[in-house]
Design a protein around this motif. Structure first.
Motif, PDB file in Angstrom:
ATOM      1  N   GLY A  17       0.790  -1.242   0.000  1.00 53.37           N
ATOM      2  CA  GLY A  17       0.000   0.000   0.000  1.00 53.37           C
ATOM      3  C   GLY A  17       0.816   1.283   0.000  1.00 53.37           C
ATOM      4  N   GLY A  18       0.324   2.262   0.780  1.00 57.26           N
ATOM      5  CA  GLY A  18       0.888   3.615   0.760  1.00 57.26           C
ATOM      6  C   GLY A  18       2.378   3.668   1.046  1.00 57.26           C
ATOM      7  N   ARG A  21       4.154   2.813  -2.210  1.00 54.60           N
ATOM      8  CA  ARG A  21       3.948   3.946  -3.131  1.00 54.60           C
ATOM      9  C   ARG A  21       4.905   5.087  -2.775  1.00 54.60           C
ATOM     10  N   ARG A 108      -8.039  -5.911  -4.379  1.00 53.92           N
ATOM     11  CA  ARG A 108      -9.135  -5.256  -3.640  1.00 53.92           C
ATOM     12  C   ARG A 108      -8.856  -3.777  -3.405  1.00 53.92           C
ATOM     13  N   ARG A 109      -7.677  -3.332  -3.716  1.00 54.12           N
ATOM     14  CA  ARG A 109      -7.285  -1.954  -3.368  1.00 54.12           C
ATOM     15  C   ARG A 109      -7.792  -0.941  -4.384  1.00 54.12           C
ATOM     16  N   ASP A 110      -7.619   0.342  -4.010  1.00 51.62           N
ATOM     17  CA  ASP A 110      -8.281   1.371  -4.826  1.00 51.62           C
ATOM     18  C   ASP A 110      -7.601   1.696  -6.157  1.00 51.62           C
ATOM     19  N   ASN A 114      -1.522   2.210  -5.335  1.00 48.70           N
ATOM     20  CA  ASN A 114      -1.666   1.727  -3.954  1.00 48.70           C
ATOM     21  C   ASN A 114      -1.706   0.201  -3.897  1.00 48.70           C
ATOM     22  N   ASP A 153     -17.002   1.101  -4.044  1.00 50.72           N
ATOM     23  CA  ASP A 153     -16.742   2.035  -2.955  1.00 50.72           C
ATOM     24  C   ASP A 153     -16.606   3.467  -3.491  1.00 50.72           C
ATOM     25  N   ARG A 156     -13.820   6.236  -3.054  1.00 46.67           N
ATOM     26  CA  ARG A 156     -12.617   6.268  -3.899  1.00 46.67           C
ATOM     27  C   ARG A 156     -12.607   7.474  -4.830  1.00 46.67           C
ATOM     28  N   ARG A 159     -10.813   9.862  -2.780  1.00 52.91           N
ATOM     29  CA  ARG A 159      -9.420   9.419  -2.625  1.00 52.91           C
ATOM     30  C   ARG A 159      -8.623   9.694  -3.903  1.00 52.91           C
ATOM     31  N   ARG A 162      -7.657  13.241  -3.899  1.00 53.89           N
ATOM     32  CA  ARG A 162      -6.656  13.522  -2.854  1.00 53.89           C
ATOM     33  C   ARG A 162      -5.250  13.117  -3.315  1.00 53.89           C
ATOM     34  N   ARG A 166      -2.226  15.650  -4.183  1.00 56.78           N
ATOM     35  CA  ARG A 166      -1.064  15.567  -3.295  1.00 56.78           C
ATOM     36  C   ARG A 166       0.231  15.358  -4.092  1.00 56.78           C
TER      37      ARG A 166
HETATM   38  P1  ATP Z   1      -2.131   8.199   3.221  1.00 60.17           P
HETATM   39  O1  ATP Z   1      -0.737   8.587   2.850  1.00 60.17           O
HETATM   40  O2  ATP Z   1      -3.134   9.257   2.929  1.00 60.17           O
HETATM   41  O3  ATP Z   1      -2.274   7.598   4.582  1.00 60.17           O
HETATM   42  P2  ATP Z   1      -2.565   5.504   2.300  1.00 60.17           P
HETATM   43  O4  ATP Z   1      -2.552   4.936   0.913  1.00 60.17           O
HETATM   44  O5  ATP Z   1      -1.574   4.963   3.260  1.00 60.17           O
HETATM   45  O6  ATP Z   1      -2.444   7.073   2.147  1.00 60.17           O
HETATM   46  P3  ATP Z   1      -4.769   4.546   3.862  1.00 60.17           P
HETATM   47  O7  ATP Z   1      -6.138   5.144   3.887  1.00 60.17           O
HETATM   48  O8  ATP Z   1      -4.007   4.411   5.127  1.00 60.17           O
HETATM   49  O9  ATP Z   1      -4.024   5.409   2.803  1.00 60.17           O
HETATM   50  O10 ATP Z   1      -4.896   3.128   3.183  1.00 60.17           O
HETATM   51  C1  ATP Z   1      -3.848   2.185   3.156  1.00 60.17           C
HETATM   52  C2  ATP Z   1      -4.012   1.313   1.920  1.00 60.17           C
HETATM   53  O11 ATP Z   1      -5.269   0.610   1.974  1.00 60.17           O
HETATM   54  C3  ATP Z   1      -4.063   2.093   0.616  1.00 60.17           C
HETATM   55  O12 ATP Z   1      -2.764   2.317   0.098  1.00 60.17           O
HETATM   56  C4  ATP Z   1      -4.889   1.206  -0.267  1.00 60.17           C
HETATM   57  O13 ATP Z   1      -4.105   0.173  -0.798  1.00 60.17           O
HETATM   58  C5  ATP Z   1      -5.874   0.588   0.704  1.00 60.17           C
HETATM   59  N1  ATP Z   1      -7.159   1.334   0.774  1.00 60.17           N
HETATM   60  C6  ATP Z   1      -7.486   2.307   1.630  1.00 60.17           C
HETATM   61  N2  ATP Z   1      -8.735   2.745   1.419  1.00 60.17           N
HETATM   62  C7  ATP Z   1      -9.209   2.027   0.399  1.00 60.17           C
HETATM   63  C8  ATP Z   1     -10.462   1.993  -0.291  1.00 60.17           C
HETATM   64  N3  ATP Z   1     -11.451   2.828   0.025  1.00 60.17           N
HETATM   65  N4  ATP Z   1     -10.596   1.100  -1.289  1.00 60.17           N
HETATM   66  C9  ATP Z   1      -9.588   0.244  -1.594  1.00 60.17           C
HETATM   67  N5  ATP Z   1      -8.402   0.241  -1.011  1.00 60.17           N
HETATM   68  C10 ATP Z   1      -8.204   1.109  -0.024  1.00 60.17           C
END
Ligand code: ATP
Length: 407
Positions: A17-18, A21, A108-110, A114, A153, A156, A159, A162, A166
């Protein structure tokens, strides 16, 4: 450590995830999300043992959080999830497919950016990229993984904006079409206020929320959330001021921090009546505990604005301005400062925020007792009068304040 423990437990482990990235973007990110293929709870317990921390488990979702204290004495948290091999039954359109568990988890992620992972056990450092995340980071594109993503969802949509703003990326053409499609299907209406609040709060915590708000406006997201929330030129100018003033306040490093969601909520509702503001407060799922305070302070501010301008024009003393400003929460003071065009008044509001509201008399109840005064409400009144004299420059030192109290 997670990789080593995973290897010894026979669990493939990934950071996902984040964090990944931001690693590729060379940006700091302290939020570590781990995924173990098999049994994440076992990995979490092993990590907690090694780190001298504890585990908070959510057995139903096979996720857990490891809480520990780092070498600098700060509390840290690690999220550990479980990925399992299973058949993926997607609602409509997509076929039923068997995916490897990490691929399934990432699917499953957005967005593709990510949906990246880095393997930590065995082949440490191997980047796992099933969906073109690396390419999209290079091309600076926000792209969903499948056409039903926003149906699944709708948060998104927010998101996407955002991350786009960013990182200075752009939402891919196909993804933008899917957002517009989701909006025309009124999918935003299905979102619970709680989910909206989560995303709204994140938007307000960005460095430049106005860029996100403007893009949301352009895509029609505000209108889909609540028709009156669109950005008028006046509101946009005010939000710009609020963003600048929030930046100014942050640089003062005061302990008291404003709630960003409240600051921007006030700006977004500028000029709207009580009923609409109350409706938007509810729709955005803002904290119920503050609802009455926010709405009543907002009403109070309407009458206060003209009163303050008049008192300022009359050359009122600082203590008189303080008396008017005292009931306001910090967020309202920032909002008031942003909407004031009268430069001397603006300066006095900023003085109130940075100095006057923190002032106390240099003498205390003990000094009054030594003067022979019995403790009681009179002491409070005397100290308040001493503070007023100090604010107005009539009793700047402890000696002069003591003399005033004695008189
Ligand atoms: P930030 O830097 O804003 O915290 P992040 O990507 O770490 O960004 P989180 O909301 O902590 O954001 O989410 C962690 C991970 O979970 C994301 O990178 C993404 O893979 C997944 N995720 C979060 N929200 C969703 C969503 N609504 N739908 C699908 N995947 C999601």
């Amino acid at each position: 450590l997670a990789g080593r423990l995973g290897a010894s437990l026979g669990l493939p482990v990934y950071v996902v995830g984040g964090f990944v990235r931001d690693l590729l973007l060379q940006r700091p990110n302290q939020d570590i999300d781990l995924v173990a293929e098999g049994d994440g709870l076992r990995l979490a317990r092993a990590l907690a043992k090694e780190l001298g921390g504890r585990v908070r488990e959510h057995r139903k979702f096979l996720t857990s959080m490891v809480i520990f204290t780092d070498t600098q004495g700060r509390e840290q948290r690690l999220d550990v999830a479980t990925a399992r091999l299973e058949y993926y039954e997607h609602p409509a359109a997509l076929p039923t497919v068997e995916l490897s568990s990490i691929k399934m988890d990432l699917f499953r992620r957005d967005f593709s950016i990510n949906a990246l992972a880095v393997r930590l056990d065995g082949s440490f450092g191997q980047l796992v990229d099933f969906f073109g995340g690396q390419r999209d980071i290079k091309d600076k594109v926000i792209r969903v993984l499948h056409t039903l993503s926003f149906v699944e969802d709708p948060t998104r949509c927010l998101r996407a904006v955002r991350f786009e703003q960013r990182y200075g990326f752009h939402i891919g053409q196909g993804t933008e079409k899917l957002i517009k499609n989701a909006l025309s299907l009124k999918l935003m209406d299905r979102l619970s206020p709680q989910r909206l609040y989560g995303e709204f709060r994140h938007l307000c915590e960005e460095d430049a929320p106005l860029a996100c708000f403007t893009r949301m406006d352009q895509l029609g997201i505000w209108e889909a959330i609540a028709p009156q929330l669109g950005l008028t030129p006046t509101r946009k100018a005010l939000l710009q001021r609020l963003q600048e003033i929030s930046g100014w306040y942050r640089l003062l490093y005061f302990e008291e921090e404003p709630l960003p969601w409240l600051v921007y909520f006030l700006g977004l509702n500028h000029g709207l009546n009580y009923a609409l503001t109350a409706e938007h407060y509810r729709r955005l799922g803002l904290p119920e505990a503050l609802r009455a305070v926010v709405l009543s302070q907002r009403e109070h501010l309407r009458s206060l604005g003209s009163q303050l301008a008049r008192r300022q024009a009359e050359g009122a003393a600082p203590s008189a301005l303080c008396a008017l400003l005292r009931p306001l929460r910090l967020e309202f003071l920032l909002y008031l400062m942003a909407q004031t065009s009268d430069a001397p008044l603006q300066k006095n509001i900023s003085r109130y925020i940075t100095q006057w509201r923190r002032e106390t008399a240099d003498i205390t109840g003990d000094d009054l007792r030594r003067l022979g005064l019995a403790p009681g409400p009179a002491c409070g009144r005397i100290l308040a009068a001493v503070l007023r004299a100090k604010l107005d420059g009539q009793a700047p030192t402890a000696e002069s304040q003591l003399a005033l109290a004695a008189s």
